[in-house]
Design a protein around this motif. Sequence first.
Motif, PDB file in Angstrom:
ATOM      1  N   TRP A 328       0.877  -1.176   0.067  1.00 39.08           N
ATOM      2  CA  TRP A 328       0.125   0.119  -0.071  1.00 39.08           C
ATOM      3  C   TRP A 328       0.946   1.108   0.007  1.00 39.08           C
ATOM      4  CZ3 TRP A 328      -4.291   1.210   4.049  1.00 39.08           C
ATOM      5  CH2 TRP A 328      -5.214   2.143   3.362  1.00 39.08           C
ATOM      6  N   ALA A 383      -4.655   3.807  -4.384  1.00 36.55           N
ATOM      7  CA  ALA A 383      -3.197   2.988  -4.001  1.00 36.55           C
ATOM      8  C   ALA A 383      -3.859   1.648  -3.372  1.00 36.55           C
ATOM      9  CB  ALA A 383      -2.301   3.507  -3.325  1.00 36.55           C
ATOM     10  N   LEU A 384      -4.796   1.770  -2.596  1.00 35.34           N
ATOM     11  CA  LEU A 384      -5.531   0.754  -1.775  1.00 35.34           C
ATOM     12  C   LEU A 384      -5.951  -0.324  -2.889  1.00 35.34           C
ATOM     13  CD1 LEU A 384      -6.273  -0.504   0.887  1.00 35.34           C
ATOM     14  CD2 LEU A 384      -8.522   0.802   0.795  1.00 35.34           C
ATOM     15  N   ALA A 387      -3.103  -2.312  -4.092  1.00 34.19           N
ATOM     16  CA  ALA A 387      -2.283  -3.203  -3.171  1.00 34.19           C
ATOM     17  C   ALA A 387      -3.276  -4.183  -2.751  1.00 34.19           C
ATOM     18  CB  ALA A 387      -2.361  -2.092  -1.819  1.00 34.19           C
TER      19      ALA A 387
END
Length: 635
Positions: A328, A383-384, A387
């Motif tokens: 992340w 980004a989550l 990830a």
Amino acid sequence: MSQTGSREPWKKRDKIWYPVVPDIDVLDVKHLGFCVSECPQGPNFKIDLQLQSSTWYDDLKSTVPAITSYAVNGSAGRVTWLVLYNSTEFLHRCLPVDDVEGLGEKLAESITDFGPVIDVTDWLFGEFAQVASAWKVILICGGCAFLVSFIWIFLLRWFVKPVVYLMLILVLAVLVGGGVWLWLYSIEVKDEKALDQPNWHIGFKAAAIVCWVLALLYLLLLIFLWKSIRIGINLIKCAAKVLTEVYTLIVVPLVFFLLVAGLAALTLAVGAYLQSSGDLEVETINLPDFIIDTQKAEDKANSIQTQIVEDDRAKDWLTLYDIFAFLWGLAFLNSLAYMIISFVAVFWYFSAVGDSKSTPPGAVLKATWWSFRYHLGTLATGALIIAIIQFIRFLLHRLEKQLQKVHDNPAKCAIKCCICYVDCCLACFERVINIVNRIAFVVTAIEGKGFCRSAVRGFRLLIDNIGRIATVSVLSDWIVWFSKLLITAGVVFLGWVLITKTSLADEADAVFPLVVIGVVTYIIASIILHVFGTIVDTLVICFCRDVEMNNGHDKPYYMTSALKRVMNLTNGPDESHNAPPAVGDHAVHKEYDNHDDRGDPRYWNGAFGGQPNTPANTPPNATPDPGLYPALPHN
């Protein structure tokens, strides 16, 4: 364990030496490391003994260096190990760098099993010595890589058109020429009948026809996408102009490289602490009788006890959490760097109508501040998603490795196929999400909206302009690839000249230093050209959004005059109609959040120095504030 006979403090014994003795499993050796201050050296003569003899240890004890540990095994006394090989330090480990020939078959086999890196480490140390002797050349070539990369991008402003045309023609020539060669070769094969298979010439003719069909399709594709190709060429020119004007953008990937390195170091440190946590348990390792140094024969023992960390289930879960946090954080840093670069490109594109574009002073700092101040949630959300996908793929790879240990399960093959299929689908999905994320970040930089709204708008923009965006992306990738190859080859050639024709690297072999120069040059060129590619990706989204939201009359196009000629668009008789004034220094997000039409950059109060033509939030019959809208006429 630690060696005796030394009065140095414990903190200086920061290296680990591993004893090697026959009849001890190599996997147990890792639990028998000694803390030493210096890596011990073996005898200066060849050991050529038959280890089947029961007296070989006593015969060597008086002539071979030995290390005695502080560890005791009940009444058995201290443990003494013979130093049978030379070692050198590598990452605080004493690795063998000696030739094992002449040590006796059994002992040589034990050392070889313990250290499969003997030859590799010896070769690496020798090559690193060559690199160290050529450090001046490497430093000069690294500086030249920076300089050549900037000069090349600067030249792209004028030479990108012939470069693109040359690459397009070369692809067509390869397809046509390859077809001609295959056809002629098929005739030669048929005439000579040199092959055992008499029908192979038919296969070569079929391959030639396939090449010609691909060449025809490629030519039709060029004709169909010619307008998009011209747009891509002009956007690449604009990207080169942005990067050469705002050269401080190069600092962004360098800073984020250090941040990623720090994140990786933190993740490894946390992982090391997690793996070393837990309860200690005692493990017994069997030793040959002659290793134990005792005073009484009746007290001889054939084992030694050592302590290892017991596995803990909670430790495994925390390790997975540490890995997910790293993924992340890595995706967040990449997204933040991308948005900062995108902001600067957006600043430039929407700074003015036409060709008189520029960026505000301190554009990189302003982009960084806006990204932190207004869009951290957008970056964290994008980004989550990345990830989560990467973490699921990591778990699938880990499950696949666990399946390799299973031998008697009939469903193993089917499970591995399912894992590969799911991993392939997730890899494709990750690439799509990466594209959507980047477009969403650019839309966020343009319009200031949150992640979900920007992602939806960006996805629609991608669908509506898929041919244009794909063409520009392919051209940009070609230019970046060609530039990396050209810059790396040129700097490596310069390094070869400096090593072989000058005295900057005395007695240095050119091979490994040139490899290092090539890697360093490629990394430097990749960093600079990555920024260049990001600017191109941002400008194509700005261009598509400009065409979508403006009409050239009451809403002027912000694109350059060259792009307007390609698109056959104008802003009316006066190209500067409704053009915002020069770049200013005002804040943007706090003001434009109050406007109804945030999709139009002209309504951003001081966004890129421009002033709104007609403030959307001004009530009817209201007098605009001359301090807020100085470009408006006032009664």
